[in-house]
Design a protein around this motif. Structure first.
Motif, PDB file in Angstrom:
ATOM      1  N   ASP A   1       0.867  -1.185   0.000  1.00 39.04           N
ATOM      2  CA  ASP A   1       0.000   0.000   0.000  1.00 39.04           C
ATOM      3  C   ASP A   1       0.903   1.235   0.000  1.00 39.04           C
ATOM      4  O   ASP A   1       1.638   1.475   0.966  1.00 39.04           O
ATOM      5  N   ARG A   2       0.865   2.017  -1.054  1.00 45.11           N
ATOM      6  CA  ARG A   2       1.755   3.173  -1.182  1.00 45.11           C
ATOM      7  C   ARG A   2       1.277   4.409  -0.428  1.00 45.11           C
ATOM      8  O   ARG A   2       1.958   5.440  -0.423  1.00 45.11           O
ATOM      9  N   THR A   3       0.124   4.311   0.211  1.00 41.20           N
ATOM     10  CA  THR A   3      -0.446   5.476   0.888  1.00 41.20           C
ATOM     11  C   THR A   3       0.499   6.125   1.894  1.00 41.20           C
ATOM     12  O   THR A   3       0.551   7.364   1.980  1.00 41.20           O
ATOM     13  N   PRO A   4       1.277   5.359   2.688  1.00 42.71           N
ATOM     14  CA  PRO A   4       2.171   6.018   3.648  1.00 42.71           C
ATOM     15  C   PRO A   4       3.258   6.878   3.010  1.00 42.71           C
ATOM     16  O   PRO A   4       3.815   7.762   3.675  1.00 42.71           O
ATOM     17  N   ILE A   5       3.589   6.627   1.743  1.00 36.07           N
ATOM     18  CA  ILE A   5       4.591   7.430   1.050  1.00 36.07           C
ATOM     19  C   ILE A   5       3.938   8.751   0.641  1.00 36.07           C
ATOM     20  O   ILE A   5       2.978   8.764  -0.121  1.00 36.07           O
ATOM     21  N   LEU A   6       4.458   9.853   1.139  1.00 37.45           N
ATOM     22  CA  LEU A   6       3.777  11.140   1.002  1.00 37.45           C
ATOM     23  C   LEU A   6       4.156  11.920  -0.255  1.00 37.45           C
ATOM     24  O   LEU A   6       3.658  13.028  -0.459  1.00 37.45           O
ATOM     25  N   SER A   7       5.018  11.366  -1.099  1.00 37.82           N
ATOM     26  CA  SER A   7       5.344  12.033  -2.360  1.00 37.82           C
ATOM     27  C   SER A   7       5.473  10.985  -3.453  1.00 37.82           C
ATOM     28  O   SER A   7       6.160   9.982  -3.282  1.00 37.82           O
ATOM     29  N   SER A   8       4.808  11.235  -4.568  1.00 39.82           N
ATOM     30  CA  SER A   8       4.909  10.331  -5.712  1.00 39.82           C
ATOM     31  C   SER A   8       6.189  10.630  -6.480  1.00 39.82           C
ATOM     32  O   SER A   8       6.808  11.684  -6.296  1.00 39.82           O
ATOM     33  N   PRO A   9       6.611   9.726  -7.366  1.00 42.54           N
ATOM     34  CA  PRO A   9       7.773  10.034  -8.205  1.00 42.54           C
ATOM     35  C   PRO A   9       7.609  11.324  -8.986  1.00 42.54           C
ATOM     36  O   PRO A   9       8.546  12.128  -9.086  1.00 42.54           O
ATOM     37  N   ALA A  10       6.415  11.579  -9.516  1.00 42.37           N
ATOM     38  CA  ALA A  10       6.183  12.800 -10.292  1.00 42.37           C
ATOM     39  C   ALA A  10       6.278  14.045  -9.416  1.00 42.37           C
ATOM     40  O   ALA A  10       6.794  15.086  -9.842  1.00 42.37           O
ATOM     41  N   GLU A  11       5.783  13.967  -8.188  1.00 45.53           N
ATOM     42  CA  GLU A  11       5.881  15.108  -7.272  1.00 45.53           C
ATOM     43  C   GLU A  11       7.331  15.407  -6.921  1.00 45.53           C
ATOM     44  O   GLU A  11       7.738  16.578  -6.854  1.00 45.53           O
ATOM     45  N   SER A  12       8.103  14.365  -6.687  1.00 49.77           N
ATOM     46  CA  SER A  12       9.519  14.569  -6.404  1.00 49.77           C
ATOM     47  C   SER A  12      10.227  15.210  -7.594  1.00 49.77           C
ATOM     48  O   SER A  12      11.073  16.099  -7.429  1.00 49.77           O
ATOM     49  N   LEU A  13       9.883  14.784  -8.789  1.00 48.76           N
ATOM     50  CA  LEU A  13      10.482  15.370  -9.985  1.00 48.76           C
ATOM     51  C   LEU A  13      10.153  16.858 -10.073  1.00 48.76           C
ATOM     52  O   LEU A  13      11.033  17.681 -10.353  1.00 48.76           O
ATOM     53  N   HIS A  14       8.911  17.224  -9.802  1.00 49.60           N
ATOM     54  CA  HIS A  14       8.523  18.636  -9.867  1.00 49.60           C
ATOM     55  C   HIS A  14       9.335  19.473  -8.883  1.00 49.60           C
ATOM     56  O   HIS A  14       9.819  20.564  -9.234  1.00 49.60           O
ATOM     57  N   SER A  15       9.528  18.981  -7.672  1.00 49.34           N
ATOM     58  CA  SER A  15      10.307  19.713  -6.680  1.00 49.34           C
ATOM     59  C   SER A  15      11.737  19.941  -7.159  1.00 49.34           C
ATOM     60  O   SER A  15      12.313  21.018  -6.961  1.00 49.34           O
ATOM     61  N   HIS A  16      12.316  18.938  -7.787  1.00 48.12           N
ATOM     62  CA  HIS A  16      13.675  19.077  -8.303  1.00 48.12           C
ATOM     63  C   HIS A  16      13.719  20.065  -9.468  1.00 48.12           C
ATOM     64  O   HIS A  16      14.666  20.857  -9.590  1.00 48.12           O
ATOM     65  N   LEU A  17      12.698  20.051 -10.319  1.00 50.65           N
ATOM     66  CA  LEU A  17      12.668  20.975 -11.452  1.00 50.65           C
ATOM     67  C   LEU A  17      12.577  22.427 -10.984  1.00 50.65           C
ATOM     68  O   LEU A  17      13.107  23.331 -11.646  1.00 50.65           O
ATOM     69  N   ILE A  18      11.920  22.659  -9.848  1.00 49.03           N
ATOM     70  CA  ILE A  18      11.880  24.017  -9.286  1.00 49.03           C
ATOM     71  C   ILE A  18      13.290  24.479  -8.950  1.00 49.03           C
ATOM     72  O   ILE A  18      13.662  25.640  -9.187  1.00 49.03           O
ATOM     73  N   ALA A  19      14.097  23.579  -8.382  1.00 46.80           N
ATOM     74  CA  ALA A  19      15.468  23.937  -8.027  1.00 46.80           C
ATOM     75  C   ALA A  19      16.267  24.332  -9.261  1.00 46.80           C
ATOM     76  O   ALA A  19      17.015  25.325  -9.245  1.00 46.80           O
ATOM     77  N   TRP A  20      16.127  23.587 -10.354  1.00 47.75           N
ATOM     78  CA  TRP A  20      16.852  23.946 -11.579  1.00 47.75           C
ATOM     79  C   TRP A  20      16.349  25.272 -12.132  1.00 47.75           C
ATOM     80  O   TRP A  20      17.141  26.082 -12.610  1.00 47.75           O
ATOM     81  N   ALA A  21      15.046  25.510 -12.045  1.00 49.25           N
ATOM     82  CA  ALA A  21      14.515  26.784 -12.520  1.00 49.25           C
ATOM     83  C   ALA A  21      15.085  27.939 -11.702  1.00 49.25           C
ATOM     84  O   ALA A  21      15.456  28.990 -12.250  1.00 49.25           O
ATOM     85  N   ALA A  22      15.178  27.755 -10.392  1.00 47.65           N
ATOM     86  CA  ALA A  22      15.721  28.804  -9.524  1.00 47.65           C
ATOM     87  C   ALA A  22      17.188  29.072  -9.829  1.00 47.65           C
ATOM     88  O   ALA A  22      17.638  30.224  -9.837  1.00 47.65           O
ATOM     89  N   GLU A  23      17.958  28.010 -10.083  1.00 44.85           N
ATOM     90  CA  GLU A  23      19.371  28.200 -10.380  1.00 44.85           C
ATOM     91  C   GLU A  23      19.548  28.902 -11.733  1.00 44.85           C
ATOM     92  O   GLU A  23      20.432  29.761 -11.883  1.00 44.85           O
ATOM     93  N   ARG A  24      18.698  28.578 -12.690  1.00 43.30           N
ATOM     94  CA  ARG A  24      18.760  29.288 -13.966  1.00 43.30           C
ATOM     95  C   ARG A  24      18.464  30.774 -13.766  1.00 43.30           C
ATOM     96  O   ARG A  24      19.104  31.641 -14.356  1.00 43.30           O
ATOM     97  N   SER A  25      17.489  31.048 -12.921  1.00 42.58           N
ATOM     98  CA  SER A  25      17.147  32.438 -12.652  1.00 42.58           C
ATOM     99  C   SER A  25      18.288  33.158 -11.950  1.00 42.58           C
ATOM    100  O   SER A  25      18.625  34.301 -12.298  1.00 42.58           O
ATOM    101  N   ARG A  26      18.903  32.501 -10.966  1.00 44.74           N
ATOM    102  CA  ARG A  26      20.014  33.128 -10.238  1.00 44.74           C
ATOM    103  C   ARG A  26      21.156  33.489 -11.178  1.00 44.74           C
ATOM    104  O   ARG A  26      21.761  34.561 -11.069  1.00 44.74           O
ATOM    105  N   LEU A  27      21.441  32.605 -12.114  1.00 48.66           N
ATOM    106  CA  LEU A  27      22.566  32.815 -13.018  1.00 48.66           C
ATOM    107  C   LEU A  27      22.251  33.796 -14.151  1.00 48.66           C
ATOM    108  O   LEU A  27      23.127  34.504 -14.625  1.00 48.66           O
ATOM    109  N   SER A  28      20.988  33.839 -14.559  1.00 46.38           N
ATOM    110  CA  SER A  28      20.617  34.666 -15.710  1.00 46.38           C
ATOM    111  C   SER A  28      20.016  36.007 -15.317  1.00 46.38           C
ATOM    112  O   SER A  28      20.007  36.947 -16.121  1.00 46.38           O
TER     113      SER A  28
END
Length: 410
Positions: A371-398
């Motif tokens: 039962d995956r219910t106890p896991i509070l983040s799906s693979p797709a949700e984790s990916l989105h969180s990581h993509l925010i970090a890359w977006a922020a780093e692009r913004s910092r540099l640009s």
């Protein structure tokens, strides 16, 4: 009982696995690490010097804890998913967007239980805060202020002297340290991020800020007694403790062993004479779908404390310090306090306020019950969180605002 394999038996891998053993719900049947001393941490487990030796065999365990260095996550994560192992993967998932996507695709394709170690979601503090928000206690969230106080000595330990000091050897600071926090803000709001802007840099830990007369090593330095980042002051009082951060320096935690590590290893270096290049402060502004905004500050110039957050809603607000939540009700004008009493402090040494232990418990439950219910983040949700970090780093540099569409910065 869940049979576990451990890939990467350093500080984090050992910590998660020991939580699993202490819970009485898991046994370690295999451990892969290039260092003999780390393989020896789990007596009775079959040792492997390279995870590929384990992966060349039919499945030997129910699940695997993957806690290698960040750049070495993608290969074992994809391979063990293909072999059918359930996976507990230390954050960040990987150090490139393509590698993160490959891991998520492998996990979804194989159907295994998959959890990224977003430990902040699992703390008693977060659960209490999320319950207040979901119950409508402050109405709709309009904006958030969030601070990650890394701690002056922790920053010097991990991001000036340590394994995460260089982006080319590990990854940039926001991904390495604060994908926790970006994920946490997504979790609280229940919304994805639409736009990001960010500013920051390496302000202090630079050669030009080196005090006059400073030596290359703290043990040889005449100005060391007056330096906030003295390795002697940070590590020597911990001699005799088999715990983070000392466990990262040396397996010999006696005073003599610590002194030898400071004399010869990277953690005894002057913080102004290292080869570090990651930022020591950064701010990130987030606009969520629907218009909610958040400002996030990561700084190394604080005590090492719990995160601190202020959440502003249409019917009230919440002030939180990682331990206590103060709820202000705009209708009654009254304030109430919710004590969450975390089991430890906000650092890895303190188990991230109970998050480490609760994450492991949730993962073991999901593996045992399917039962995956106890896991509070799906693979797709984790990916989105990581993509925010890359977006922020692009913004910092640009210097530009970066938009995310369907999870992809543009």
């Amino acid at each position: 009982m869940v049979a576990l394999a451990v890939v990467g038996a350093g500080s984090r891998g050992t910590s998660y696995t020991r939580h699993a053993i202490a819970a009485g719900r898991a046994t370690v049947v295999a451990v892969a690490d290039p260092l003999d001393s780390r393989r020896d941490r789990f007596p009775g487990a079959v040792p492997y010097a390279d995870w590929r030796e384990l992966a060349a065999l039919p499945r030997q365990a129910d699940a695997v804890v993957i806690a290698t260095q960040d750049r070495d996550h993608v290969e074992p994560a994809v391979r063990f998913a293909e072999l059918g192992y359930d996976i507990l993967l230390e954050k960040p998932m990987a150090v490139s967007e393509d590698d993160c996507r490959a891991i998520v695709a492998a996990a979804e394709r194989s159907g295994v239980v998959f959890a990224v170690c977003h430990v902040l979601r699992y703390t008693p503090y977060t659960r209490a805060l999320k319950a207040l928000i979901d119950a409508g206690r402050i109405g709709e969230i309009v904006s958030i202020q969030h601070l990650e106080p890394v701690g002056w000595w922790h920053h010097a330990h991990s991001y000036v002297r340590g394994n995460w000091r260089r982006a080319d050897e590990s990854t940039f600071m926001l991904l390495a340290k604060s994908c926790h926090d970006l994920d946490w803000l997504v979790h609280l709001t229940g919304r994805q991020v639409a736009r990001v802007s960010s500013f920051g840099g390496l302000h202090h830990f630079r050669p030009e800020n080196r005090p006059a007369g400073a030596a290359d090593r703290c043990l040889d330095c005449s100005v060391e007694p007056d330096c906030p980042y003295s390795a002697r002051r940070i590590y020597l009082p911990l001699a005799g403790e088999h715990a983070w951060p000392l466990s990262v320096l040396t397996d010999d935690v006696s005073e003599a062993g610590v002194l030898e590590a400071l004399r010869t290893g990277p953690y005894g270096r002057c913080v102004y004479a290292c080869d570090n290049d990651v930022v020591d402060h950064q701010v990130v502004n987030l606009e969520f779908e629907g218009g909610t905004t958040a400002s996030f500050t990561m700084t190394g110039f604080t005590p090492a404390q719990h995160r601190q957050t202020r959440i502003f809603g249409t019917r009230g607000s919440i002030d939180g310090d990682g331990d206590r939540l103060t709820v202000h009700d705009f209708v009654t004008g009254r304030s109430s306090v919710v004590e969450t009493r975390p089991s430890g402090d906000g650092t890895a040494r303190g188990g991230h306020g109970g998050g480490d232990e609760a994450l492991v418990e949730a993962f073991l439950t999901a593996v045992a019950t399917r039962d995956r219910t106890p896991i509070l983040s799906s693979p797709a949700e984790s990916l989105h969180s990581h993509l925010i970090a890359w977006a922020a780093e692009r913004s910092r540099l640009s210097g530009e605002t970066v938009s995310l569409k369907e999870g992809t910065p543009r």
